[in-house]
Design a protein around this motif. Structure first.
Motif, PDB file in Angstrom:
ATOM      1  N   LEU A  93      -3.716  -2.591  -8.386  1.00  0.00           N
ATOM      2  CA  LEU A  93      -3.291  -3.767  -7.615  1.00  0.00           C
ATOM      3  C   LEU A  93      -4.422  -4.329  -6.767  1.00  0.00           C
ATOM      4  N   TYR A  94      -5.252  -3.466  -6.202  1.00  0.00           N
ATOM      5  CA  TYR A  94      -6.333  -3.921  -5.340  1.00  0.00           C
ATOM      6  C   TYR A  94      -7.436  -4.609  -6.138  1.00  0.00           C
ATOM      7  N   THR A  95      -7.795  -4.024  -7.264  1.00  0.00           N
ATOM      8  CA  THR A  95      -8.833  -4.658  -8.099  1.00  0.00           C
ATOM      9  C   THR A  95      -8.324  -5.981  -8.672  1.00  0.00           C
ATOM     10  N   GLU A  96      -7.028  -6.017  -9.000  1.00  0.00           N
ATOM     11  CA  GLU A  96      -6.444  -7.265  -9.505  1.00  0.00           C
ATOM     12  C   GLU A  96      -6.451  -8.343  -8.413  1.00  0.00           C
ATOM     13  N   GLU A  97      -6.163  -7.929  -7.181  1.00  0.00           N
ATOM     14  CA  GLU A  97      -6.152  -8.902  -6.082  1.00  0.00           C
ATOM     15  C   GLU A  97      -7.556  -9.443  -5.814  1.00  0.00           C
ATOM     16  N   ILE A  98      -8.570  -8.595  -5.927  1.00  0.00           N
ATOM     17  CA  ILE A  98      -9.955  -9.070  -5.768  1.00  0.00           C
ATOM     18  C   ILE A  98     -10.255 -10.139  -6.812  1.00  0.00           C
ATOM     19  N   ALA A  99      -9.813  -9.902  -8.047  1.00  0.00           N
ATOM     20  CA  ALA A  99     -10.015 -10.894  -9.111  1.00  0.00           C
ATOM     21  C   ALA A  99      -9.271 -12.189  -8.794  1.00  0.00           C
ATOM     22  N   GLN A 100      -8.051 -12.075  -8.255  1.00  0.00           N
ATOM     23  CA  GLN A 100      -7.267 -13.265  -7.900  1.00  0.00           C
ATOM     24  C   GLN A 100      -7.943 -14.042  -6.766  1.00  0.00           C
ATOM     25  N   LEU A 101      -8.509 -13.328  -5.817  1.00  0.00           N
ATOM     26  CA  LEU A 101      -9.210 -13.986  -4.704  1.00  0.00           C
ATOM     27  C   LEU A 101     -10.447 -14.730  -5.213  1.00  0.00           C
ATOM     28  N   GLU A 102     -11.155 -14.132  -6.138  1.00  0.00           N
ATOM     29  CA  GLU A 102     -12.344 -14.788  -6.696  1.00  0.00           C
ATOM     30  C   GLU A 102     -11.957 -15.999  -7.525  1.00  0.00           C
ATOM     31  N   GLN A 103     -10.839 -15.894  -8.230  1.00  0.00           N
ATOM     32  CA  GLN A 103     -10.358 -17.043  -8.991  1.00  0.00           C
ATOM     33  C   GLN A 103      -9.936 -18.176  -8.055  1.00  0.00           C
ATOM     34  N   ALA A 104      -9.265 -17.813  -6.962  1.00  0.00           N
ATOM     35  CA  ALA A 104      -8.858 -18.822  -5.969  1.00  0.00           C
ATOM     36  C   ALA A 104     -10.080 -19.495  -5.365  1.00  0.00           C
ATOM     37  N   GLU A 105     -11.139 -18.741  -5.160  1.00  0.00           N
ATOM     38  CA  GLU A 105     -12.374 -19.308  -4.617  1.00  0.00           C
ATOM     39  C   GLU A 105     -12.914 -20.390  -5.541  1.00  0.00           C
ATOM     40  N   SER A 119     -12.513  -7.883   1.963  1.00  0.00           N
ATOM     41  CA  SER A 119     -12.856  -6.683   2.717  1.00  0.00           C
ATOM     42  C   SER A 119     -11.664  -5.729   2.772  1.00  0.00           C
ATOM     43  N   ARG A 120     -10.463  -6.262   2.980  1.00  0.00           N
ATOM     44  CA  ARG A 120      -9.266  -5.429   3.032  1.00  0.00           C
ATOM     45  C   ARG A 120      -9.043  -4.711   1.699  1.00  0.00           C
ATOM     46  N   MET A 121      -9.239  -5.428   0.590  1.00  0.00           N
ATOM     47  CA  MET A 121      -8.999  -4.806  -0.709  1.00  0.00           C
ATOM     48  C   MET A 121      -9.992  -3.672  -0.968  1.00  0.00           C
ATOM     49  N   TYR A 122     -11.252  -3.888  -0.631  1.00  0.00           N
ATOM     50  CA  TYR A 122     -12.250  -2.818  -0.816  1.00  0.00           C
ATOM     51  C   TYR A 122     -11.969  -1.658   0.140  1.00  0.00           C
ATOM     52  N   PHE A 123     -11.416  -1.978   1.306  1.00  0.00           N
ATOM     53  CA  PHE A 123     -11.008  -0.931   2.247  1.00  0.00           C
ATOM     54  C   PHE A 123      -9.947  -0.039   1.609  1.00  0.00           C
ATOM     55  N   TYR A 124      -8.939  -0.660   0.968  1.00  0.00           N
ATOM     56  CA  TYR A 124      -7.894   0.118   0.312  1.00  0.00           C
ATOM     57  C   TYR A 124      -8.436   0.923  -0.867  1.00  0.00           C
ATOM     58  N   LEU A 125      -9.537   0.432  -1.447  1.00  0.00           N
ATOM     59  CA  LEU A 125     -10.181   1.166  -2.534  1.00  0.00           C
ATOM     60  C   LEU A 125     -11.090   2.271  -2.014  1.00  0.00           C
ATOM     61  N   SER A 126     -11.176   2.398  -0.683  1.00  0.00           N
ATOM     62  CA  SER A 126     -12.058   3.374  -0.005  1.00  0.00           C
ATOM     63  C   SER A 126     -13.534   3.100  -0.272  1.00  0.00           C
ATOM     64  N   SER A 180       0.802  -1.220   0.000  1.00  0.00           N
ATOM     65  CA  SER A 180       0.000   0.000   0.000  1.00  0.00           C
ATOM     66  C   SER A 180       0.844   1.285   0.000  1.00  0.00           C
ATOM     67  N   PRO A 181       1.917   1.388   0.805  1.00  0.00           N
ATOM     68  CA  PRO A 181       2.713   2.625   0.778  1.00  0.00           C
ATOM     69  C   PRO A 181       3.465   2.837  -0.537  1.00  0.00           C
ATOM     70  N   ASN A 182       3.563   1.783  -1.354  1.00  0.00           N
ATOM     71  CA  ASN A 182       4.337   1.871  -2.595  1.00  0.00           C
ATOM     72  C   ASN A 182       3.471   1.936  -3.850  1.00  0.00           C
ATOM     73  N   THR A 183       2.169   2.106  -3.680  1.00  0.00           N
ATOM     74  CA  THR A 183       1.293   2.222  -4.842  1.00  0.00           C
ATOM     75  C   THR A 183       0.278   3.328  -4.606  1.00  0.00           C
ATOM     76  N   SER A 184      -0.002   4.086  -5.660  1.00  0.00           N
ATOM     77  CA  SER A 184      -0.945   5.195  -5.532  1.00  0.00           C
ATOM     78  C   SER A 184      -2.241   4.941  -6.297  1.00  0.00           C
ATOM     79  N   GLY A 185      -2.255   3.952  -7.148  1.00  0.00           N
ATOM     80  CA  GLY A 185      -3.443   3.663  -7.939  1.00  0.00           C
ATOM     81  C   GLY A 185      -4.308   2.591  -7.311  1.00  0.00           C
TER      82      GLY A 185
END
Length: 546
Positions: free
Chosen positions: A303-315, A332-339, A295-300
């Motif tokens: 990465l968070y939306t990609e991780e949500i997709a990866q989590l759904e694929q893992a599911e 929940s953490r990823m959506y938190f980072y997305l505000s 999180s401190p190294n990314t401003s966009g």
């Protein structure tokens, strides 16, 4: 795949194989490997070089096995077991069958190796074998700066192979770390931190799987010293992940970061959870990785939306093997980072409905907001998280401290704090009590004590001193009612308790400069209870009446 005839094994190589299998494998592993061999679980099988085998073995998952017949320390399997495993044994037995050698002799290698087996060429001496292994390790180490996580793990396996029979305790951890670091070349700062992280994670796996305990499960059967080693490793990993990672200076390390995310995601989603124990270890690592390194190294938001997709694929891929708690919490953490707080809170509530979520996993959201200094969001999340802690045995002092920070920076959220804490009663009783007194809400504090049936005897004298000093009039009915209840019990002990309270009342009236009213009360009190001779005696002893 049919093996090339030019890769045939001679008698000397066969005898060496039996000796190696006897040395590296225990009888139980060979027995299990033989069962896998008989069940024809070894599928794609090929020899890339005369002395190197690659195969796929069907188990609880499909595991890739690589075997180096010249140096078993360079062999590996991507199953959770650290070191020689049943999948590797099954591949070797399949290899023996294709070479038209005795599979049963290989499965009983321990007994067979005890016999004198003539060799066409002398086996290398122990010193020569050691030097050969060291040269191979040096070569592997030289390539580490340019390699990925998978190759690093192969290096770890080779370094730890000589320690396979050692007891898993803090000394094992120390030796393992020393063995891996001995030949490691100098790495750049980010690479160094990533290497250290994966070193500790690999040793942690080696300890857990050697005990036969699935990843993520605390087991008393680990033994005291083994559990101590696990705890020390967990602390070291957490400390490492708290440190800053200067990715901007080494942007080429994002590929290794991506591999690290993938590794921790899988471990976090598949580790077992025990709601009565500490927070699951891979959940901690996954959270800290995102919170402190990514999180401190990314401003966009990519990465968070990609991780949500990866989590759904893992599911979809893991199915029933996935931990629903961990999945919902991670999303929940990823959506938190997305505000996107409403979505994040909805997912967190769903996760909290299931047993196994540790309270610290809720608190990690607040830690992030504290660093951000986002006080409106902090108040909203405190309001959301508070009731979720109600069904969990947890020290709420940390939660209380977060409210202090929020109110200090944003005073208008104070009513929100009182409303939330009151909704959390009785779980929040201790911190609710403390805050009412700290904020000088004397009447509210007294109303609450009366509502739950508290009496003055339930408190130490110093507990009530703030009220005696700042709002003595609030204590008057509290003491008066309790004194009358003691008298109604009509025994010597209760009379003594009543007198103690009356003496404290006398001090309060004096402090408030209402001595005349106190005198009227005592006259009335003495007259009403004049027939209680024991009470009269205690009043005289207390010098409340002549």
């Amino acid at each position: 795949m049919t093996m090339q005839p030019t890769y045939a094994m001679d008698d000397a190589q066969w005898n060496k194989l039996i000796q190696d299998v006897a040395y590296y494998f225990n009888d139980l592993t060979l027995k299990r490997g033989f069962q896998y061999y008989k069940q024809k679980r070894v599928q794609p099988f090929r020899m890339t070089e005369p002395r190197k085998i690659k195969a796929l073995v069907e188990g609880s998952d499909d595991y890739s096995v690589s075997i180096n017949l010249d140096d078993f320390t360079l062999s590996r399997c991507d199953c959770p077991v650290s070191g020689p495993c049943k999948h590797m044994a099954a591949v070797l037995m399949n290899y023996a069958e294709q070479q038209e050698r005795s599979v049963h002799k290989l499965a009983n290698a321990t007994a067979a190796s005890a016999l004198h087996i003539p060799s066409a060429s002398p086996s290398p001496s122990p010193a020569a074998a050691y030097n050969n292994r060291q040269e191979q390790l040096k070569e592997q180490a030289r390539q580490l700066p340019d390699q990925g996580i998978e190759e690093w793990r192969n290096y770890f396996a080779a370094c730890l192979a000589p320690l396979a029979l050692n007891t898993r305790n803090p000394q094992y951890v120390e030796r393992s770390l020393s063995s891996i670091a001995k030949l490691k070349p100098q790495l750049k700062p980010v690479s160094e931190k990533l290497f250290s992280l994966h070193t500790h994670l690999y040793i942690l796996e080696a300890i857990i799987h050697a005990s036969g305990t699935p990843a993520g499960i605390y087991s008393p059967s680990l033994g005291y010293f083994t559990h101590l080693a696990v705890t020390e490793l967990q602390d070291a990993i957490a400390q490492l992940l708290v440190e800053e990672l200067p990715l901007a200076a080494e942007p080429d390390q994002w590929l290794r970061i991506s591999d690290t995310i993938a590794y921790l995601r899988h471990e976090m989603l598949t580790e077992a959870r025990d709601r009565l124990r500490e927070q699951p270890r891979f959940s901690v690592c996954y959270d800290l990785l995102w919170r402190n390194w990514i999180s401190p190294n990314t401003s966009g938001t990519e990465l968070y939306t990609e991780e949500i997709a990866q989590l759904e694929q893992a599911e979809a891929e893991l199915g029933a093997a996935i931990s629903r708690n961990a999945l919902l919490l991670a999303k929940s953490r990823m959506y938190f980072y997305l505000s996107e707080d409403q979505t994040a809170m909805t997912l967190l509530r769903s996760a909290a409905e299931r047993p196994g979520l540790h309270p610290d996993e809720f608190m990690s959201f607040l830690t992030s907001l504290l660093v951000m200094g986002d006080w409106p969001r902090m108040a909203a999340w405190l309001t959301e998280i508070g009731p979720l802690l109600n069904s969990r045995i947890y020290n709420l002092q940390g939660y209380s401290d977060y409210w202090e920070e929020a109110v200090q920076h944003l005073p208008e959220v104070e009513p929100q704090m009182w409303s939330t804490l009151s909704l959390m009663l009785p779980t929040s009783r201790e911190i609710y009590d403390e805050k009412l007194l700290a904020y000088g809400k004397w009447q509210e504090w007294m109303d609450y004590q009366l509502s739950i049936g508290k009496e003055p005897s339930d408190f130490r004298v110093k507990d009530l001193q703030p009220l005696e000093k700042n709002a003595p009039e609030i204590l008057l009915p509290f003491y008066h009612q309790a004194a009358e209840r003691y008298v109604l019990e009509k025994n010597r002990h209760s009379y003594k308790s009543a007198v103690k309270l009356l003496k404290r009342l006398a001090k309060l009236y004096k402090k408030m400069k209402r001595e005349e009213r106190w005198g009227l009360f005592m006259a009335s009190f003495t007259l009403r209870h004049s027939r209680l001779r024991a009470l009269q005696e205690e009043l005289r002893k207390g010098k409340l009446i002549p």
